[in-house]
Write an enzyme that holds these catalytic residues in place. Structure first.
Site, PDB file in Angstrom:
ATOM      1  N   SER A  24       0.924  -1.473   0.137  1.00 44.33           N
ATOM      2  CA  SER A  24      -0.127  -0.121   0.025  1.00 44.33           C
ATOM      3  C   SER A  24       0.569   1.125   0.370  1.00 44.33           C
ATOM      4  O   SER A  24       0.225   2.610  -0.133  1.00 44.33           O
ATOM      5  CB  SER A  24      -0.912  -0.215   0.827  1.00 44.33           C
ATOM      6  OG  SER A  24      -0.711   0.290   2.628  1.00 44.33           O
ATOM      7  N   GLY A  25       2.432   0.685  -0.010  1.00 50.93           N
ATOM      8  CA  GLY A  25       2.883   2.319   0.096  1.00 50.93           C
ATOM      9  C   GLY A  25       3.096   3.054  -1.407  1.00 50.93           C
ATOM     10  O   GLY A  25       2.609   2.631  -2.424  1.00 50.93           O
ATOM     11  N   TYR A 152      19.076   1.902  10.327  1.00 50.43           N
ATOM     12  CA  TYR A 152      17.764   1.163   9.094  1.00 50.43           C
ATOM     13  C   TYR A 152      18.910   0.896   8.139  1.00 50.43           C
ATOM     14  O   TYR A 152      18.843  -0.024   7.262  1.00 50.43           O
ATOM     15  CB  TYR A 152      17.751   2.811   8.410  1.00 50.43           C
ATOM     16  CG  TYR A 152      16.725   2.568   7.129  1.00 50.43           C
ATOM     17  CD1 TYR A 152      15.474   1.158   7.114  1.00 50.43           C
ATOM     18  CD2 TYR A 152      16.570   2.677   6.011  1.00 50.43           C
ATOM     19  CE1 TYR A 152      14.575   1.215   6.125  1.00 50.43           C
ATOM     20  CE2 TYR A 152      16.238   2.677   4.695  1.00 50.43           C
ATOM     21  CZ  TYR A 152      14.385   2.159   4.728  1.00 50.43           C
ATOM     22  OH  TYR A 152      14.141   1.345   3.585  1.00 50.43           O
ATOM     23  N   VAL A 182      13.442   7.382  -4.121  1.00 52.67           N
ATOM     24  CA  VAL A 182      12.206   7.344  -4.852  1.00 52.67           C
ATOM     25  C   VAL A 182      11.066   8.114  -4.779  1.00 52.67           C
ATOM     26  O   VAL A 182      11.291   7.788  -3.477  1.00 52.67           O
ATOM     27  CB  VAL A 182      11.837   6.052  -4.712  1.00 52.67           C
ATOM     28  CG1 VAL A 182      10.733   5.400  -6.151  1.00 52.67           C
ATOM     29  CG2 VAL A 182      12.576   4.935  -4.932  1.00 52.67           C
TER      30      VAL A 182
END
Length: 330
Positions: A24-25, A152, A182
């Site tokens: 859904s991202g 991360y 992105v």
């Protein structure tokens, strides 16, 4: 042309059942668009796009339940705990621990359930802070990543290590892609913890509505290669069907397409027809000044792939954001 090439592929005689984590991202929605609207789905295939509502991939029991329910033959692994630069700087431990868990749960469960191929999504932030440019796929582990988001980054690096180990020990064809910066529809446009480009869109749009100036965090000098989400979606589907290597592949516009944050803000202002003043707050940090990546490996496979021009992609994204402002993640 790329979609036409995909249709000629005969990766398996049985239709794929593709599970997309993080569906859904930003990138998941782009892949869904290509699958549903650009012929990315072949006859008989099933594509399942997961959201966080379907289960918490930090939890191994929930991860296994999702895989048991859908029984995928292939997985595109996009799910991650992620934020903007300043949130990462504050919460490196949180991003390290949760992403290590998510990635290990997805890869191990895929192995246990005999998933044929997994394509995981890494990030250009995994590359060493001190390095030569342009960066390429062979340089991932050549030194520590930038301090700003080391938690991360290390978690993402471990996917590459795990992919190699699953191949060495079990012959698994699990690989990874490395996109650069992105952006596109369905991004997180939150000013505090969104990625730089989408946060700037929101900030500029608000300034236009309120008749105020825009203040950009940092000097505006850092340079980045921005990749449109729909282009990335097309390329990830190609990787799933055609790319045979375990080693990761950078999916990015070329070095010649690198632009500064200042240049991007000017393009956003133009796309949103913002005519107010733009200020740069040099009291705030810039992060890495450059992360130039080589897409030579991609070009060796797809020399004719055409990326959407940045101004055109920015305009499309700004138009989507304005039209969907009430529903967008802000």
């Amino acid at each position: 042309m790329l979609v036409r090439k995909l249709k000629e592929s005969d990766m398996s005689k049985m239709p794929m059942r593709v599970l997309v984590t993080g569906g859904s991202g930003l990138v998941g929605k782009a892949i869904e668009h290509v699958v549903k609207n650009e012929g990315g789905k072949l006859e008989g295939e099933e594509w399942i796009f997961l959201s966080s509502k379907d289960g918490d991939l930090v939890d191994i029991a929930q991860t296994r339940a999702i895989f048991e329910k859908h029984r995928p033959t292939h997985v595109i692994h996009l799910a991650a705990k992620v934020g903007g630069l300043y949130l990462h700087m504050k919460e490196n431990l949180y991003f390290l621990r949760d992403n290590l868990r998510i990635n290990d749960n997805v890869l191990q469960t895929a192995h246990e359930m005999d998933v044929s191929k997994v394509v995981s999504c890494l990030s250009s932030c995994i590359f060493p802070d001190k390095t030569e440019y342009p960066i390429d796929e062979s340089m991932i582990h050549n030194g520590p990543p930038h301090d700003s988001n080391y938690g991360y980054s290390h978690a993402k690096r471990m996917i590459d290590v795990q992919n190699r180990a699953y191949f060495q020990q079990h012959g698994r064809r699990y690989t990874a892609v490395i996109p650069t910066n992105v952006f596109g529809p369905y991004d997180n446009f939150n000013i505090e913890n969104g990625h730089v480009l989408s946060a700037l869109m929101n900030k500029t749009y608000k300034a236009k509505k309120e008749g105020t100036s825009v203040t950009v965090c940092g000097s505006g000098n850092p340079r980045r290669q921005f990749t449109f989400s729909l282009d990335l979606g097309r390329l990830i589907i190609w990787v799933l069907r055609e790319y045979k290597e375990i080693d990761p592949i950078i999916l990015s516009v070329g070095e010649e397409d690198e632009v500064s944050i200042k240049e991007v803000e000017d393009m956003i202002a133009s796309a949103l027809e913002f005519t107010g003043e733009i200020h740069f707050d040099t009291m705030l940090g810039d992060g890495q000044l450059k992360k130039t990546a080589s897409n030579a490996k991609l070009r060796s496979y797809l020399p004719d792939f055409t990326f959407t021009p940045l101004k055109e992609a920015l305009k499309m994204t700004c138009d989507w954001f304005v039209a969907n402002y009430d529903a967008a993640r802000t």
